[in-house]
Design a protein around this motif. Structure first.
Motif, PDB file in Angstrom:
ATOM      1  N   UNK A  66      -4.747   5.958   1.460  1.00  0.00           N
ATOM      2  CA  UNK A  66      -3.749   5.800   2.214  1.00  0.00           C
ATOM      3  C   UNK A  66      -2.684   5.482   1.543  1.00  0.00           C
ATOM      4  N   UNK A  67      -1.678   6.239   1.574  1.00  0.00           N
ATOM      5  CA  UNK A  67      -0.126   5.813   0.692  1.00  0.00           C
ATOM      6  C   UNK A  67       0.697   4.952   1.809  1.00  0.00           C
ATOM      7  N   UNK A  68       1.213   4.041   1.601  1.00  0.00           N
ATOM      8  CA  UNK A  68       2.016   3.163   2.570  1.00  0.00           C
ATOM      9  C   UNK A  68       3.377   3.772   2.454  1.00  0.00           C
ATOM     10  N   UNK A  69       3.703   4.425   3.302  1.00  0.00           N
ATOM     11  CA  UNK A  69       5.014   5.136   3.200  1.00  0.00           C
ATOM     12  C   UNK A  69       6.079   4.151   4.081  1.00  0.00           C
ATOM     13  N   UNK A  70       5.531   3.398   4.955  1.00  0.00           N
ATOM     14  CA  UNK A  70       6.236   2.559   5.851  1.00  0.00           C
ATOM     15  C   UNK A  70       5.314   1.633   6.388  1.00  0.00           C
ATOM     16  N   UNK A  71       5.883   0.277   6.300  1.00  0.00           N
ATOM     17  CA  UNK A  71       4.691  -0.900   6.973  1.00  0.00           C
ATOM     18  C   UNK A  71       4.678  -0.709   8.388  1.00  0.00           C
ATOM     19  N   UNK A  72       5.522  -0.132   8.984  1.00  0.00           N
ATOM     20  CA  UNK A  72       5.414  -0.108  10.457  1.00  0.00           C
ATOM     21  C   UNK A  72       5.773   1.455  10.925  1.00  0.00           C
ATOM     22  N   UNK A  73       5.424   1.824  12.259  1.00  0.00           N
ATOM     23  CA  UNK A  73       5.760   3.091  12.442  1.00  0.00           C
ATOM     24  C   UNK A  73       7.220   3.460  12.471  1.00  0.00           C
ATOM     25  N   UNK A  90      11.892   7.772  13.091  1.00  0.00           N
ATOM     26  CA  UNK A  90      12.439   9.148  12.965  1.00  0.00           C
ATOM     27  C   UNK A  90      11.475   9.713  12.107  1.00  0.00           C
ATOM     28  N   UNK A  91      11.419  11.175  11.651  1.00  0.00           N
ATOM     29  CA  UNK A  91      10.673  11.671  10.842  1.00  0.00           C
ATOM     30  C   UNK A  91      11.252  11.551   9.432  1.00  0.00           C
ATOM     31  N   UNK A  92      10.315  11.215   8.409  1.00  0.00           N
ATOM     32  CA  UNK A  92      10.648  10.733   7.111  1.00  0.00           C
ATOM     33  C   UNK A  92       9.869  11.800   6.264  1.00  0.00           C
ATOM     34  N   UNK A  93      10.248  11.840   4.855  1.00  0.00           N
ATOM     35  CA  UNK A  93       9.402  12.592   4.051  1.00  0.00           C
ATOM     36  C   UNK A  93       8.345  11.766   3.561  1.00  0.00           C
ATOM     37  N   UNK A  94       7.084  12.458   3.704  1.00  0.00           N
ATOM     38  CA  UNK A  94       5.854  11.835   3.138  1.00  0.00           C
ATOM     39  C   UNK A  94       5.395  12.332   1.716  1.00  0.00           C
ATOM     40  N   UNK A  95       5.776  13.599   1.368  1.00  0.00           N
ATOM     41  CA  UNK A  95       5.180  14.158   0.282  1.00  0.00           C
ATOM     42  C   UNK A  95       6.048  15.552  -0.097  1.00  0.00           C
ATOM     43  N   UNK A  96       6.177  15.567  -1.490  1.00  0.00           N
ATOM     44  CA  UNK A  96       6.685  16.942  -1.861  1.00  0.00           C
ATOM     45  C   UNK A  96       6.048  17.392  -3.076  1.00  0.00           C
ATOM     46  N   UNK A 100      -2.895   3.782  29.859  1.00  0.00           N
ATOM     47  CA  UNK A 100      -2.446   4.733  30.883  1.00  0.00           C
ATOM     48  C   UNK A 100      -1.109   4.705  31.147  1.00  0.00           C
ATOM     49  N   UNK A 101      -0.315   5.945  31.256  1.00  0.00           N
ATOM     50  CA  UNK A 101       1.073   5.771  31.352  1.00  0.00           C
ATOM     51  C   UNK A 101       1.799   5.960  30.145  1.00  0.00           C
ATOM     52  N   UNK A 102       1.153   5.756  29.072  1.00  0.00           N
ATOM     53  CA  UNK A 102       1.899   5.916  27.727  1.00  0.00           C
ATOM     54  C   UNK A 102       1.379   7.499  27.142  1.00  0.00           C
ATOM     55  N   UNK A 103       2.385   7.709  26.220  1.00  0.00           N
ATOM     56  CA  UNK A 103       2.117   9.266  25.541  1.00  0.00           C
ATOM     57  C   UNK A 103       1.940   9.041  23.935  1.00  0.00           C
ATOM     58  N   UNK A 104       0.854   9.396  23.566  1.00  0.00           N
ATOM     59  CA  UNK A 104       0.726   9.280  21.884  1.00  0.00           C
ATOM     60  C   UNK A 104       1.576  10.296  21.277  1.00  0.00           C
ATOM     61  N   UNK A 105       2.005  10.391  20.077  1.00  0.00           N
ATOM     62  CA  UNK A 105       2.558  11.399  19.642  1.00  0.00           C
ATOM     63  C   UNK A 105       2.550  11.395  18.225  1.00  0.00           C
ATOM     64  N   UNK A 106       2.435  12.389  17.253  1.00  0.00           N
ATOM     65  CA  UNK A 106       2.414  12.598  15.680  1.00  0.00           C
ATOM     66  C   UNK A 106       3.033  13.837  15.852  1.00  0.00           C
ATOM     67  N   UNK A 107       4.445  13.746  14.968  1.00  0.00           N
ATOM     68  CA  UNK A 107       5.002  14.958  14.827  1.00  0.00           C
ATOM     69  C   UNK A 107       4.851  15.197  13.275  1.00  0.00           C
ATOM     70  N   UNK A 108       4.526  16.546  12.789  1.00  0.00           N
ATOM     71  CA  UNK A 108       4.390  16.927  11.412  1.00  0.00           C
ATOM     72  C   UNK A 108       4.977  18.026  11.080  1.00  0.00           C
ATOM     73  N   UNK A 109       5.617  18.219   9.846  1.00  0.00           N
ATOM     74  CA  UNK A 109       6.289  19.353   9.601  1.00  0.00           C
ATOM     75  C   UNK A 109       5.877  19.637   8.097  1.00  0.00           C
TER      76      UNK A 109
END
Length: 377
Positions: A277-284, A287-293, A361-370
């Motif tokens: 695992x590479x630590x792109x940021x310490x917390x979630x 907004x979207x951010x660049x993870x790799x190129x 319950x009542x929450x929505x998990x999300x992971x957005x990847x491009x």
């Protein structure tokens, strides 16, 4: 239409070539051993790119991408038919969950109660257990035509599935636009407190899935100052170790295979290569951010990975051992592809200092990847 006008338009079309259009096509892809039908959904963006998504595992089966000369190639490892995915799945292109990556000893505690999930990676649970989301057939909820063709798939994981609490309703939406973006949007809801961490496990080779060159010559940049070292079973120690002066420093574009066989580095010996695992940021991030190129110098293909997750698991195809026969009879060998999985950090259910993968319950998990594709000159 006036005859002369129609003839004129036909002549223009003949001279210019066929006009491609965005499209969604559904077709059968076989049946599971229990008789469940599996579909393939083909998304075409009108610019020559096409993505094939399977209902088995909500998986990417194929992605055709042009090189700098406009030549198309499939950049995704996998199989031509369903039999391969059933016999040797290897997480090819799959959605992995409920909890992607590893949980130490398959155990975690939630609300003071201990839960046990099946161990399927040495002493640990990997990618949800022995029958994770990659091995089940998802339902097509809807397809989306127009400028951004897409498909939404759903899987309802019952309470107790693989030892996890709560009924989890997960969706995976794939879409392909005319700019070259393959987007993967995951969401999930639950009726009881549970844990969830979904990601995509596509094996990429920008040189083409069957290329002799493999993927170790690809140049990669990961904008991370730290990574997560592991014990010998691939469970993080809890340290955020600086990449400076290590084979894990990809802050400037570097050939993936340049240091992967570094016999002096204990971490690379543990996993026979990169599986960290590479630590792109310490917390979630919010907004979207660049993870790799990743860039293939030979073909000019470029893939950028963006997400709203804090971690990126990079796996260098270390266990592709030459016993897997993939598409068109291609033999997949060690280092023939890489996997880039945006997600929460491994073993987070047991490491509150890593954050939380709890879903109520009542929450929505999300992971957005491009996965964004382009070419260099």
């Amino acid at each position: 239409m006036h005859t002369k006008l129609g003839m004129g338009l036909a002549l223009i079309t003949m001279l210019a070539g066929p006009v491609l259009a965005s499209a969604v096509q559904r077709k059968p892809f076989g049946s599971m051993p229990d008789g469940s039908p599996v579909e393939a959904i083909v998304l075409s963006n009108g610019k020559g790119m096409s993505a094939t998504i399977l209902t088995l595992g909500a998986s990417v089966q194929s992605l055709m991408v042009p090189d700098r000369a406009g030549k198309l190639a499939d950049v995704v490892l996998g199989y031509d038919d369903l039999a391969g995915y059933v016999a040797k799945p290897n997480f090819f292109g799959a959605t992995v969950g409920r909890v992607a990556n590893r949980i130490a000893k398959g155990r975690f505690t939630l609300n003071g109660k201990s839960y046990q999930t099946p161990v399927n990676d040495g002493p640990n649970a990997l990618h949800g257990g022995t029958k994770g989301f990659d091995k089940v057939v998802w339902q097509v909820v809807e397809t989306h035509s127009g400028a951004k063709p897409g498909v939404t798939l759903r899987y309802v994981s019952p309470d107790g599935d693989q030892g996890y609490p709560g009924t989890l309703t997960a969706t995976a939406t794939y879409s392909l636009d005319d700019k070259g973006d393959l987007a993967v949007d995951y969401s999930a809801t639950t009726d009881r407190p549970t844990v969830v961490n979904l990601s995509n496990h596509t094996y990429w080779n920008l040189n083409g899935e069957g290329s002799v060159a493999g993927a170790m010559g690809l140049k990669m940049m990961i904008p991370a100052d730290a990574y997560s070292p592991t014990d010998a079973t691939a469970i993080p120690t809890g340290e955020f170790r600086p990449v400076t002066g290590t084979p894990f420093d990809f802050r400037t574009p570097t050939a993936i295979g340049l240091r992967v066989r570094n016999g002096q580095d204990e971490q690379l010996r543990f996993g026979r290569g990169y599986d960290h695992n590479w630590v792109i940021s310490r917390t979630k991030p919010k907004a979207m951010q660049l993870m790799a190129r990743v860039e293939d110098p030979e073909t000019g293909r470029v893939m950028e990975v963006l997400s709203d997750q804090p971690g990126l698991q990079f796996y260098s195809g270390n266990f592709l051992d030459g016993t897997i026969t993939g598409k068109s009879g291609h033999i997949y060998r060690e280092g023939d592809a890489i996997v880039l999985e945006p997600q929460m950090f491994p073993d987070t259910p047991n490491r509150p200092d890593f954050g939380s993968v709890r879903l109520d319950p009542g929450q929505t998990y999300a992971n957005h990847i491009v996965f964004r594709f382009s070419t260099t000159r």
